[in-house]
Design an enzyme around this catalytic site. Structure first.
Site, mmCIF file in Angstrom:
data_model
loop_
_atom_site.group_PDB
_atom_site.id
_atom_site.type_symbol
_atom_site.label_atom_id
_atom_site.label_comp_id
_atom_site.label_asym_id
_atom_site.label_seq_id
_atom_site.Cartn_x
_atom_site.Cartn_y
_atom_site.Cartn_z
ATOM 1 N N MET A 1 0.808 -1.075 -0.171
ATOM 2 C CA MET A 1 -0.246 0.012 -0.073
ATOM 3 C C MET A 1 0.852 0.970 -0.006
ATOM 4 S SD MET A 1 -1.668 0.923 3.789
ATOM 5 C CE MET A 1 -1.483 -0.761 4.314
ATOM 6 N N PRO A 2 0.526 2.127 -0.976
ATOM 7 C CA PRO A 2 1.315 3.520 -0.902
ATOM 8 C C PRO A 2 0.696 4.189 0.235
ATOM 9 C CG PRO A 2 0.169 3.256 -3.141
ATOM 10 C CD PRO A 2 -0.218 2.205 -2.044
ATOM 11 N N ILE A 3 1.882 5.003 1.053
ATOM 12 C CA ILE A 3 1.722 5.876 2.056
ATOM 13 C C ILE A 3 2.102 7.050 1.726
ATOM 14 C CG2 ILE A 3 1.847 6.160 4.644
ATOM 15 C CD1 ILE A 3 2.072 3.310 4.901
ATOM 16 N N ARG B 1 -2.930 5.625 1.373
ATOM 17 C CA ARG B 1 -3.041 6.352 2.430
ATOM 18 C C ARG B 1 -2.240 7.794 2.186
ATOM 19 N NH1 ARG B 1 -5.479 2.355 2.588
ATOM 20 N NH2 ARG B 1 -5.618 0.885 4.439
#
Length: 66
Positions: free
Chosen positions: A8-10, A47
């Site tokens: 997941m990209p944060i 996110r």
């Protein structure tokens, strides 16, 4: 891990405090959309964290903003 082995990209965004809530909301929407398009990331995996910093805690070129 997200489907296909993608994490997941944060995204962290630091801003000097004081912008209206609707501007922060729009920023989060736009960053999310760009991330989805650029990384082919599922929208639900993105996110975005907005950190607002008092301008007294911000420095530019070695000098405090205030």
């Amino acid at each position: 891990m997200i489907k296909g082995g993608k994490s997941m990209p944060i995204i962290h965004v630091n801003l000097i405090e004081g912008r209206p809530p609707e501007k922060r909301k729009k920023l989060i929407e736009n960053i999310t959309e760009t991330t989805v398009e650029t990384l082919d990331a599922p929208r639900e995996s993105v996110r975005v964290l907005v950190h607002e910093v008092p301008d007294s805690h911000w420095g530019i070129a070695g000098k405090s903003k205030k």
